[in-house]
Structure formats: structure tokens, C-alpha cells
Design a protein around this motif. Structure first.
Motif, PDB file in Angstrom:
ATOM      1  N   LYS A  62      11.284 -17.197  15.779  1.00  0.00           N
ATOM      2  CA  LYS A  62      11.932 -17.514  14.361  1.00  0.00           C
ATOM      3  C   LYS A  62      11.083 -16.812  13.270  1.00  0.00           C
ATOM      4  O   LYS A  62      11.613 -16.437  12.371  1.00  0.00           O
ATOM      5  N   TRP A  63       9.842 -16.661  13.552  1.00  0.00           N
ATOM      6  CA  TRP A  63       8.994 -16.346  12.484  1.00  0.00           C
ATOM      7  C   TRP A  63       9.133 -14.856  12.456  1.00  0.00           C
ATOM      8  O   TRP A  63       8.906 -13.994  11.436  1.00  0.00           O
ATOM      9  N   GLY A  64       9.504 -14.144  13.615  1.00  0.00           N
ATOM     10  CA  GLY A  64       9.379 -12.685  13.662  1.00  0.00           C
ATOM     11  C   GLY A  64       8.171 -12.088  14.025  1.00  0.00           C
ATOM     12  O   GLY A  64       8.023 -10.814  13.868  1.00  0.00           O
ATOM     13  N   GLY A  65       7.195 -12.595  14.361  1.00  0.00           N
ATOM     14  CA  GLY A  65       5.986 -12.288  14.846  1.00  0.00           C
ATOM     15  C   GLY A  65       6.019 -11.467  16.094  1.00  0.00           C
ATOM     16  O   GLY A  65       6.901 -11.589  16.832  1.00  0.00           O
ATOM     17  N   ARG A  66       4.984 -10.890  16.480  1.00  0.00           N
ATOM     18  CA  ARG A  66       4.742 -10.173  17.732  1.00  0.00           C
ATOM     19  C   ARG A  66       3.420 -10.214  18.342  1.00  0.00           C
ATOM     20  O   ARG A  66       2.623 -10.345  17.670  1.00  0.00           O
ATOM     21  N   PHE A  67       3.468 -10.020  19.800  1.00  0.00           N
ATOM     22  CA  PHE A  67       2.089  -9.941  20.346  1.00  0.00           C
ATOM     23  C   PHE A  67       1.825  -8.495  20.786  1.00  0.00           C
ATOM     24  O   PHE A  67       2.705  -7.868  21.241  1.00  0.00           O
ATOM     25  N   SER A  68       0.634  -8.001  20.643  1.00  0.00           N
ATOM     26  CA  SER A  68       0.259  -6.726  21.251  1.00  0.00           C
ATOM     27  C   SER A  68      -1.022  -6.801  22.228  1.00  0.00           C
ATOM     28  O   SER A  68      -1.697  -8.038  22.054  1.00  0.00           O
ATOM     29  N   GLU A  69      -1.239  -5.920  23.126  1.00  0.00           N
ATOM     30  CA  GLU A  69      -2.109  -6.199  24.004  1.00  0.00           C
ATOM     31  C   GLU A  69      -3.596  -5.193  23.802  1.00  0.00           C
ATOM     32  O   GLU A  69      -3.286  -4.228  23.435  1.00  0.00           O
ATOM     33  N   GLU A  70      -4.677  -6.070  23.622  1.00  0.00           N
ATOM     34  CA  GLU A  70      -6.085  -5.305  23.304  1.00  0.00           C
ATOM     35  C   GLU A  70      -6.740  -5.764  24.267  1.00  0.00           C
ATOM     36  O   GLU A  70      -7.347  -6.797  24.385  1.00  0.00           O
ATOM     37  N   LYS A  71      -7.406  -4.702  25.123  1.00  0.00           N
ATOM     38  CA  LYS A  71      -8.461  -5.129  26.290  1.00  0.00           C
ATOM     39  C   LYS A  71      -7.894  -6.067  27.069  1.00  0.00           C
ATOM     40  O   LYS A  71      -8.673  -7.099  27.292  1.00  0.00           O
ATOM     41  N   ASN A  72      -6.775  -6.160  27.752  1.00  0.00           N
ATOM     42  CA  ASN A  72      -6.205  -7.290  28.679  1.00  0.00           C
ATOM     43  C   ASN A  72      -6.256  -8.650  27.809  1.00  0.00           C
ATOM     44  O   ASN A  72      -5.807  -9.637  28.602  1.00  0.00           O
ATOM     45  N   CYS A  73      -6.097  -8.620  26.493  1.00  0.00           N
ATOM     46  CA  CYS A  73      -5.889  -9.562  25.936  1.00  0.00           C
ATOM     47  C   CYS A  73      -4.712  -9.704  24.941  1.00  0.00           C
ATOM     48  O   CYS A  73      -4.611  -8.750  24.525  1.00  0.00           O
ATOM     49  N   LEU A  74      -4.027 -10.582  24.586  1.00  0.00           N
ATOM     50  CA  LEU A  74      -2.841 -10.642  23.509  1.00  0.00           C
ATOM     51  C   LEU A  74      -3.346 -10.734  22.128  1.00  0.00           C
ATOM     52  O   LEU A  74      -4.440 -11.700  22.108  1.00  0.00           O
TER      53      LEU A  74
END
Length: 589
Positions: free
Chosen positions: A230-242
Motif C-alpha cells: 500500500k505504501w509503495g516502499g521496497r526492500f533491498s539487500e545489504e550484507k545478507n540483511c534487508l
């Protein structure tokens, strides 16, 4: 001539249909009527729901075929699915699922597509003496008429037998929920009672205002994914963490529950179909002679899980593992652990599994929650074959047969049945074993780190005050959050008394249905389930008489049967198939 109505076309209804077709006599004409306004798959798995809501079981562990008579969901996805998806109007929406592997989690609606294909497959080559009619309508009533049954939708159908497989129902709100609803209406707030998150109108939230979510089980994780979409946010991965990248439309989510912690993440799967845990202690022979009480049985289940845990945990140690495990099966735990000098840090601590926050102060809880999530993710990612904790949890989850045996044989005392098994044990079992996939726990951690999700300490309280809802923990009454949105993040409990399912209501009012209950200490305790003959699943009416031609199984029996929301697993002699066979054999007897 048999004319059989199945009310509900979700997994239980479809499996009953399949069994009715396969076990039918070739010498009798049989007409099968399948009722569901949403068609095959039913409401929970319907195709027109948000694609962000996913299953919590890997694809290769989901099937509708007993005895390997057809492909499981993962096999179907790699063989039949592509062709099938091009055969109907909205099929192209699901083509992205084709890239998923056998240990991935698909969209919940995709399982609905599999169910639709399953229905078409089992009805494609019907024997000449069998007809199947899918009626995309809701059944509103059912009436007994001189040895037959009148089923009412927009038309009337006279049938010889009925199987109720109605699945999840919405409920009338409880007294407290009704107060919340009326308070929200009076002060122009948003309130959502228990229900399917996919049905919640999040577009009606008070925008920009804090959202309070009560409940940290599977529905909670569904809400988290729906909010992010709903918000339109997103997740990206950095050093095996989101890491969460906000859109700017986020609202603060204040979350909590009695335990204060989200369900343990589902361990990464490393098991093929048919590789479920096998009992070392709670064997069929042992259970046939077991005379102990409920707590003794629960303790033996823990010991089963401990055996698997130590097999993994001590594999690289200098301990004679075979001798250790042999003695551990037979003797006192502490005696064996001390004899082999197993360090305290290597011992399985059930308190830390069931109540990880027990020793954490309310002031330290906001920091503890991130530590807990990181540890839970790390243990789940080791997998259910290689990780000691994950393997123990999977064993605890999969050894269900001893408890179904106890239920079927009536071996629990009424108090054990109600308070110990369906009470404390079942709550702990759910917390430990039926959590969301690891990716959901990672997303939750990222949102917590971003300050969007705010956890309350255990023993959550929600109150109404002036013109808003208030949320806090009983353990820290000085940390109070104010919100204009309140969501009960859980599915409705099974309740014949409060159901809004019209056919169940009408059957209850006619006396055909009555609530199952247990009595102890001079008091009757309703379980919420429909009362049936346990062996045959035939209805028992309000007078105590058996309605020989009406059967019920699945969600309406939760509290009498156990784990009715689970989808069948392949190569496992799954109980859903067993129950369907029992019903069908009685119908054709």
C-alpha cells in the motif's frame, strides 16, 4: 441413485469430491453437486486477491492428491502450469510464479489456481455413471425432508447426502469487539475486527495516523506485506540483511500480543516429500499402550525433538553420539547430559523457545526484539535438516499422530483436552511451528530497524480513551501509544455460536447443528466446534441424535479435530485424506 452435495470448494471440499469420484461403485448412478460462490479454491484461496499474500508452506509440501495420484504444487508448477495459465483470462498474471522452485513460497492465490486445475483434472474423465455440477452460489439453508435433504441456494436441490466443508467463516463481533467498532464509528476512527487480511479495506485507514495491530501470528505477517504494498516502499539487500526504503507514505505500526513476540520463522526447507520426522519414542505401538497424562505426553514430544537436536548439535563433538542418543531415549535427561558433560550452552532450553522474553525487562524489550529477530532468522536459515534448533522445531511440528490418536480414542481427560491440549499446548505449538517464511521475518526486522514497526512488551492492552485507541503493555504502563486505527490481526476463531455463515446459522436454529463442548469441575466449556460423531463425522443434532446423511469436516471442527487449517502434504498419509476416506466410505456403505 446417490445425489451428494458438497458445500465448500476449498481443499477439504475438493478432496471429498475426488474421493467420492474414485471410490464410487460403477453400478450406481451418482450425481455430485459442488457449491461455492468463489468456485474451486473457495474464498481463502480465490484468484482475485492481493499478490503480496503468500503461503507459509513450501510448494513441494502442498498437494491435493492422495497416494501420489497426481503432481504436488511444485511438480505441477514445473509441468502442467504454464500450459494451464494460458487457458484462462487472468492466467498471465501468474506467469511470474513459474520461476519458483520446490522450496519457495508461492502467492496464496496461486494455490487457488492449482485447486482450479485440480477440479478440472478430476472431472475431465468422469466415469459414465457419475456427473459433477459446479454451482457458483452460496448455500443459504438446508432442510431434512423424509429421508432426503433439501439444499437451498437460488434454487432448491433434493439430495441424499451432504458434506459440509465450509471452511473459514466470519463471526459476529464479541462484546469487546463491538464496543471497539461502535467507538470507532462515534469518533471517526478505523477498526477492523478479526478477519482475513486480504478482505480488509486498508484504503479506509485514517491516513498519516498510527496503526495499532493486536496479534503477531500469520495474519500479522499478511498485514505487514499488505501495508508495504500500500505504501509503495521496497526492500533491498545489504550484507545478507534487508533494508527498508520508504516511500514517504508510511504510518507507524504499533504491534503486540500476549506473548509480545512474532511466531518463530518457518525454517528453510531441506526435506523432500515423505521425509517427515519419524517417532523414536511415540511410536504407534507405544501409543497403543500409553496410560500417562497429557503433560507426560507433551514431555515425550519434547524429548523426541531433543533427540534430533542433539543428533545435530553434538555431531562434531567427541561424544559417542550413538551411545548418548540410546541412553537419552531411555533415561533421565539431566543424568545423561551430565554423564556426557554436555555444556549448558549446548543444551536445548524450551523456555527460551516458548517464552524468549521471559527474563527481559520491559525497558529492555525494544532493543531485545531486534536481537530476537536476528537470532530467529539465523536459526531458521540453517534449515530443518542441518540446523539443530530448526530440526528440533520441525520434529515437534511433524509428530502429530500421537495427539490425533489421543483425540480419536478419547484418552485425554476433559480438563486435559480443553485447558492443556487445546489451551497451553496448542498456543505454544502454534507459536513454535506455524510461523511465516524467513523472508517475512527479515522484512519485519528491516521495518523495525527503520522505526516503522514499534513493538510493545508482552501482555498487550488496548483501551478506548476520549477520541482514540490506546495501546500499552501491562509490564510497562508508562509507555503508551495513541492511534486512530486498530486492527485485530488474527482470523476469527471457530465458533458455531457467533458464525455469520448463513447455512450454519439456519441449521443451528433448526437444531441440526449443536456446539461441541467438554464438561469438568461442574462447568460446560464450549470449544466452538460443530458436534459430530468423531469416527464418522456425522452431525449430532441438539437432541443428541445422529444425522446419518450429513457430514462435516475441516475448519468448523477446530476444537474437536486439530490443525484443520493445514493443507495436505504429499507422501505422508495426511489426516485430511484419512478423514475424507472415512466420510466417503460411510456414504457409500
Amino acid at each position: 441413485m446417490k445425489k451428494i452435495a458438497i458445500i465448500g470448494a476449498g481443499p477439504y471440499g475438493l478432496i471429498a469430491l475426488d474421493r467420492l469420484i474414485k471410490q464410487a461403485s460403477k453400478n450406481e448412478k451418482i450425481e455430485l453437486l459442488l457449491f461455492d460462490p468463489d468456485g474451486p479454491g473457495g474464498n481463502i484461496w480465490r484468484e482475485n486477491q492481493n499478490d503480496q499474500v503468500i503461503m507459509n508452506t513450501v510448494m513441494q509440501h502442498v498437494t491435493l492428491f492422495s497416494e501420489d495420484e497426481g503432481p504436488n504444487l511444485a511438480e505441477w508448477n514445473q509441468t502442467e502450469a504454464k500450459k494451464y495459465l494460458t487457458s484462462f483470462k487472468h492466467g498471465k498474471e501468474f506467469l511470474s510464479e513459474l520461476k519458483l522452485g520446490k522450496n519457495d513460497y508461492c502467492q496464496r492465490r496461486y494455490y487457488g489456481v492449482y485447486q482450479r486445475w485440480f477440479y478440472e483434472e478430476i472431472t475431465r474423465r468422469l466415469p459414465k455413471n457419475i456427473t459433477v455440477n459446479l454451482i457458483r452460489e452460496r448455500v443459504s439453508d438446508l432442510t431434512l425432508v423424509e429421508g432426503t435433504i433439501l439444499v437451498q441456494s437460488s434454487q432448491s436441490f433434493l439430495v441424499t447426502d451432504v458434506i459440509l466443508a465450509t471452511g473459514h467463516s466470519t463471526n459476529l463481533l464479541s462484546k469487546e469487539e463491538t464496543k471497539n467498532q461502535l467507538f470507532a464509528e462515534k469518533h471517526d476512527l478505523f477498526y477492523q475486527g478479526p478477519g482475513n487480511p486480504s478482505d480488509t479495506r486498508l484504503d479506509r485507514l485514517k491516513e498519516g495516523e498510527t496503526v495499532i495491530l493486536r496479534g503477531l501470528g500469520l495474519s500479522f505477517f499478511d498485514y505487514i506485506s499488505l501495508f508495504v504494498a500500500k505504501w509503495g516502499g521496497r526492500f533491498s539487500e545489504e550484507k545478507n540483511c534487508l533494508v527498508y526504503e520508504p516511500s514517504g507514505k508510511e504510518q507507524r505500526l504499533v504491534v503486540g500480543s500476549g506473548r509480545g513476540l512474532p511466531y518463530h520463522a518457518r525454517p528453510n526447507n531441506q526435506k523432500e516429500p515423505g521425509e517427515e520426522a519419524q517417532p523414536q519414542i511415540l511410536t504407534e505401538g507405544f501409543m497403543g499402550e500409553f496410560q500417562g497424562n497429557a503433560e507426560e505426553l507433551f514431555d515425550l514430544l519434547r524429548k523426541e525433538a531433543e533427540l534430533v537436536y542433539y543428533q545435530k548439535k553434538l555431531a562434531e563433538s567427541e561424544i559417542d553420539l550413538d551411545e548418548f542418543l540410546r541412553l537419552y531415549r531411555e533415561r533421565d535427561r539431566e543424568e545423561v547430559l551430565n554423564t556426557f558433560r554436555v555444556p549448558n550452552e549446548d543444551r536445548l532450553d524450551w523456555t527460551k523457545l516458548f517464552d524468549p522474553a521471559k527474563e527481559v525487562s520491559s525497558q529492555d524489550f525494544p532493543d531485545f526484539i531486534q536481537t530476537y529477530l536476528k537470532k530467529d532468522i539465523a536459526e531458521a536459515e540453517l534449515g530443518n535438516q542441518e540446523g539443530a534448533i530448526a530440526a528440533a522445531i520441525d520434529t515437534y511440528k511433524e509428530l502429530q499422530a500421537p495427539f490425533n490418536y489421543m483425540l480419536d480414542q478419547g484418552n485425554f481427560t476433559p480438563k486435559e483436552y480443553y485447558e492443556d491440549f487445546f489451551g497451553t499446548f496448542n498456543r505454544n505449538y502454534s507459536f513454535l511451528t506455524i510461523g511465516a517464511p524467513v523472508i517475512r521475518q527479515k522484512q519485519l526486522l528491516a521495518l523495525t530497524k527503520a522505526g516503522i514497526v514499534e513493538f510493545l512488551a508482552p501482555e498487550m492492552v488496548v483501551e478506548r480513551s476520549e477520541d482514540s485507541f490506546l495501546a500499552y503493555s501491562k509490564k510497562n504502563t508508562s509507555r503508551i501509544f495513541k492511534g486512530e486505527n486498530l486492527i485485530e490481526a488474527r482470523l476469527p476463531a471457530t465458533s458455531l455460536k457467533r458464525t455469520k455463515n448463513k447455512v450454519l446459522i439456519n441449521m443451528r436454529e433448526k437444531g441440526y447443528l449443536t456446539s461441541h463442548s467438554v464438561t469438568f469441575e461442574g462447568k460446560e466449556h464450549p470449544t466452538g466446534a460443530v458436534k459430530v460423531v468423531r469416527k464418522t463425522h456425522q452431525l449430532i443434532d441438539k437432541n443428541g441424535d445422529v444425522l446419518s446423511n450429513i457430514y462435516c469436516y475441516g475448519i468448523p471442527l477446530e476444537g474437536l479435530d486439530w490443525l484443520n487449517a493445514a493443507s495436505p502434504r504429499p507422501k505422508s498419509n495426511d489426516r485430511v485424506f484419512y478423514l475424507a476416506n472415512q466420510i466417503v466410505q460411510n456414504i457409500y456403505r
